[in-house]
Design a protein around this motif. Sequence first.
Motif, PDB file in Angstrom:
ATOM      1  N   VAL A  61      87.842  60.981  65.005  1.00 54.91           N
ATOM      2  CA  VAL A  61      86.421  60.829  64.693  1.00 54.91           C
ATOM      3  C   VAL A  61      86.043  59.367  64.907  1.00 54.91           C
ATOM      4  O   VAL A  61      86.747  58.465  64.434  1.00 54.91           O
ATOM      5  CB  VAL A  61      86.114  61.250  63.237  1.00 54.91           C
ATOM      6  N   SER A  62      84.958  59.131  65.612  1.00 52.43           N
ATOM      7  CA  SER A  62      84.556  57.763  65.899  1.00 52.43           C
ATOM      8  C   SER A  62      84.212  57.026  64.614  1.00 52.43           C
ATOM      9  O   SER A  62      83.777  57.622  63.623  1.00 52.43           O
ATOM     10  CB  SER A  62      83.346  57.751  66.840  1.00 52.43           C
ATOM     11  N   ALA A  72      77.815  66.787  64.463  1.00 53.54           N
ATOM     12  CA  ALA A  72      77.998  65.517  65.179  1.00 53.54           C
ATOM     13  C   ALA A  72      79.465  65.269  65.503  1.00 53.54           C
ATOM     14  O   ALA A  72      79.801  64.783  66.579  1.00 53.54           O
ATOM     15  CB  ALA A  72      77.432  64.379  64.348  1.00 53.54           C
ATOM     16  N   ALA A  73      80.358  65.627  64.555  1.00 54.06           N
ATOM     17  CA  ALA A  73      81.777  65.431  64.791  1.00 54.06           C
ATOM     18  C   ALA A  73      82.319  66.359  65.873  1.00 54.06           C
ATOM     19  O   ALA A  73      83.203  65.990  66.649  1.00 54.06           O
ATOM     20  CB  ALA A  73      82.547  65.641  63.479  1.00 54.06           C
ATOM     21  N   VAL A  74      81.778  67.561  65.922  1.00 57.25           N
ATOM     22  CA  VAL A  74      82.256  68.536  66.902  1.00 57.25           C
ATOM     23  C   VAL A  74      81.781  68.205  68.299  1.00 57.25           C
ATOM     24  O   VAL A  74      82.533  68.308  69.279  1.00 57.25           O
ATOM     25  CB  VAL A  74      81.796  69.946  66.493  1.00 57.25           C
ATOM     26  N   PHE A  75      80.532  67.751  68.431  1.00 54.39           N
ATOM     27  CA  PHE A  75      79.932  67.582  69.749  1.00 54.39           C
ATOM     28  C   PHE A  75      79.919  66.138  70.247  1.00 54.39           C
ATOM     29  O   PHE A  75      79.434  65.874  71.344  1.00 54.39           O
ATOM     30  CB  PHE A  75      78.488  68.111  69.743  1.00 54.39           C
ATOM     31  N   PRO A 130      90.417  53.546  59.605  1.00 60.39           N
ATOM     32  CA  PRO A 130      91.641  53.947  60.328  1.00 60.39           C
ATOM     33  C   PRO A 130      91.899  55.450  60.266  1.00 60.39           C
ATOM     34  O   PRO A 130      92.431  56.024  61.222  1.00 60.39           O
ATOM     35  CB  PRO A 130      92.748  53.169  59.603  1.00 60.39           C
ATOM     36  N   LEU A 131      91.519  56.092  59.156  1.00 63.73           N
ATOM     37  CA  LEU A 131      91.716  57.543  59.070  1.00 63.73           C
ATOM     38  C   LEU A 131      90.863  58.268  60.106  1.00 63.73           C
ATOM     39  O   LEU A 131      91.272  59.299  60.637  1.00 63.73           O
ATOM     40  CB  LEU A 131      91.351  58.034  57.661  1.00 63.73           C
ATOM     41  N   GLY A 167      85.260  67.996  62.590  1.00 63.56           N
ATOM     42  CA  GLY A 167      84.138  68.358  61.733  1.00 63.56           C
ATOM     43  C   GLY A 167      84.519  68.398  60.270  1.00 63.56           C
ATOM     44  O   GLY A 167      83.790  67.901  59.407  1.00 63.56           O
ATOM     45  N   VAL A 168      85.684  68.990  59.966  1.00 63.21           N
ATOM     46  CA  VAL A 168      86.150  69.067  58.578  1.00 63.21           C
ATOM     47  C   VAL A 168      86.405  67.672  58.031  1.00 63.21           C
ATOM     48  O   VAL A 168      86.048  67.354  56.889  1.00 63.21           O
ATOM     49  CB  VAL A 168      87.421  69.934  58.487  1.00 63.21           C
ATOM     50  N   PHE A 169      87.026  66.816  58.841  1.00 58.81           N
ATOM     51  CA  PHE A 169      87.322  65.461  58.373  1.00 58.81           C
ATOM     52  C   PHE A 169      86.038  64.688  58.075  1.00 58.81           C
ATOM     53  O   PHE A 169      85.941  63.989  57.064  1.00 58.81           O
ATOM     54  CB  PHE A 169      88.134  64.711  59.423  1.00 58.81           C
ATOM     55  N   ALA A 170      85.032  64.787  58.950  1.00 61.35           N
ATOM     56  CA  ALA A 170      83.781  64.069  58.735  1.00 61.35           C
ATOM     57  C   ALA A 170      83.102  64.516  57.449  1.00 61.35           C
ATOM     58  O   ALA A 170      82.567  63.697  56.688  1.00 61.35           O
ATOM     59  CB  ALA A 170      82.844  64.270  59.926  1.00 61.35           C
ATOM     60  N   ILE A 171      83.136  65.814  57.177  1.00 59.72           N
ATOM     61  CA  ILE A 171      82.546  66.329  55.938  1.00 59.72           C
ATOM     62  C   ILE A 171      83.335  65.850  54.729  1.00 59.72           C
ATOM     63  O   ILE A 171      82.765  65.501  53.684  1.00 59.72           O
ATOM     64  CB  ILE A 171      82.478  67.868  55.980  1.00 59.72           C
TER      65      ILE A 171
END
Length: 246
Positions: A180-181, A242-245, A173-174, A140-144
């Motif tokens: 994260v998809s 979305a990233a978490v679930f 790639p990160l 979640g943190v990465f997506a934000i």
Amino acid sequence: MDIDGKLTGTQKLVLLITGLTFGLMIFSLIPWSSIFGATTGPAEYDAYHVTATEPYWFELNWWFPQLAMLFILAAVLVGIVAKMGEKKIVSLITRGAGDMVGPAIVILLARGVSVIMTNTETLDTILNAVEQLVSGASAGVFAILVMLVNIPLAFLIPSSSGHATLAMPLLAPLGDFAGVSRALVITAFHMGHGLILMVAPTNVVVVGGLAMAKVGYDKFLRFVWPLLLINFVIVVVVIGAAAVFE
């Protein structure tokens, strides 16, 4: 002056041609066989997805060259239907092509930066360094963070194609490193890009719209910042969830 609000027959025909053109564009780009049962292999940068089934007979598989010709032919057809005349049709098409020179140059320069970073292994060095930073971060943190990083980039590069050409070889790639998809990475990229373009003075749509409406940029910012803040909060919540679930 009193203006007749009814469309003429010519105007209706022009709107019909425009609608059919965009409908054909959408139809030609959709991979129908992939949607209805095909499986795809991994697609790396500058590579195509490999489908496990043959495309349907009605799939056009068009891309930029075919779409460019589609819109040129549609523009000529509209000019003929509207009885603009040869000189005006050529003049308008030339002006439209001229408006695309700026974004084309941005894409070219961004692609050049990407090639240089890849060939000099600078991109690998950056990936390795950032991988260490995000290795302990939650999805979640990465997506934000992806969304936040793209906000200043979109301010500097308002062209979505140029922005994506520069940023996605690093961000995709990160996302793999952070779990994260890539679909969500692209969504976060779009959220950051679209959010700032609502107010960025580098966005031609914003500046041109304000000029036509005769509204000062400072007055526009005072009016729109509450909406921008609300949208920012919604985007952060949706992207993080979305990233978490996923």
